[in-house]
Design an enzyme around this catalytic site. Structure first.
Site, short mmCIF file in Angstrom:
data_model
loop_
_atom_site.label_atom_id
_atom_site.label_comp_id
_atom_site.label_asym_id
_atom_site.label_seq_id
_atom_site.Cartn_x
_atom_site.Cartn_y
_atom_site.Cartn_z
N CYS A 104 6.02 -4.69 -3.52
CA CYS A 104 6.09 -3.96 -2.26
C CYS A 104 7.51 -3.42 -2.10
O CYS A 104 8.47 -4.16 -2.34
CB CYS A 104 5.75 -4.90 -1.10
N HIS A 146 -3.63 -3.41 0.28
CA HIS A 146 -2.19 -3.67 0.45
C HIS A 146 -1.59 -2.75 1.51
O HIS A 146 -0.90 -3.21 2.43
CB HIS A 146 -1.47 -3.49 -0.90
N GLU A 147 -1.88 -1.45 1.38
CA GLU A 147 -1.27 -0.48 2.31
C GLU A 147 -1.83 -0.63 3.73
O GLU A 147 -1.07 -0.57 4.71
CB GLU A 147 -1.46 0.95 1.81
N HIS A 150 -0.28 -3.30 5.87
CA HIS A 150 1.00 -2.99 6.52
C HIS A 150 0.79 -2.55 7.98
O HIS A 150 1.66 -2.75 8.82
CB HIS A 150 1.73 -1.86 5.77
NI NI Z 1 3.92 -2.72 0.55
#
Ligand code: NI
Length: 188
Positions: A104, A146-147, A150
């Site tokens: 990341c 993953h994105e 966020h």
């Molecule tokens: Ni990330």
């Protein structure tokens, strides 16, 4: 439009732990400008994805790519050129999860092994207001999870089941635990 490379916030900055706000109109020129800044910022460091909170903007916008050399070979692990998606939502299509190494940009120099749903459907809006709706698996499914995390203030270590599988990339490469990611797509 002027090039604008923003500083990428690192783990510990409170914006990264905040639930980002819904975008009211994806066609707002301010959102297009935000996405341009995100693309410039991502290109400057080299990565496969970036969420708006990582440049300090707490809105539900991400950009990502699924480049051919990162795909798993699963039939629905489809290549994806860099795209922007607004107000994205994920629907897991099975309980099955697989482990994979992630990095990341907000946790530079480290990698961790993270379980993610193997196959998902995701949908959201493009910058022209049209609907995006895809069913994917493998790496494409991993980067999306993953994105999108966020946007809910979640960084990948919070998804890990074995923190012994978190470490500095160079140490783990030296130890043979980890094969380095190709340079063109080193972090997400
Ligand atoms: Ni990330």
């Amino acid at each position: 439009m002027a090039m604008a490379i923003k500083q990428i916030l690192r783990m510990g900055h409170p914006v990264l732990n905040r639930v980002a706000e819904i975008v009211r109109d994806p066609r707002d020129p301010d959102i297009a400008a935000l996405v341009e800044d995100m693309k410039d910022s991502l290109a400057a460091v080299g990565g496969t994805g970036l969420a708006a909170p990582q440049i300090g903007v707490s809105l539900r916008v991400v950009i990502f790519a699924a480049p051919a050399h990162r795909l798993t070979g699963l039939p629905e692990d489809t290549e994806q050129p860099l795209m922007a998606i607004v107000n994205p939502v994920i629907e897991p299509l099975s309980d099955r999860k697989s482990l994979g190494w992630e990095g990341c940009l907000s946790i530079p120099g480290m990698r961790g092994e993270v379980p993610r749903h193997t196959r998902i459907r995701y949908h959201g809006l493009a910058l022209d207001g049209s609907r995006i709706d895809k069913t994917v698996e493998g790496f494409h499914a991993r980067i999306v999870q993953h994105e999108f995390d966020h946007l809910d203030g979640i960084l990948y270590p919070a998804r890990m089941v074995d923190l012994m599988r978190l470490g500095f990339t160079d140490e783990m490469v030296a130890a043979g635990t980890l094969t380095p990611f190709p340079q063109a797509a080193k972090v997400s």
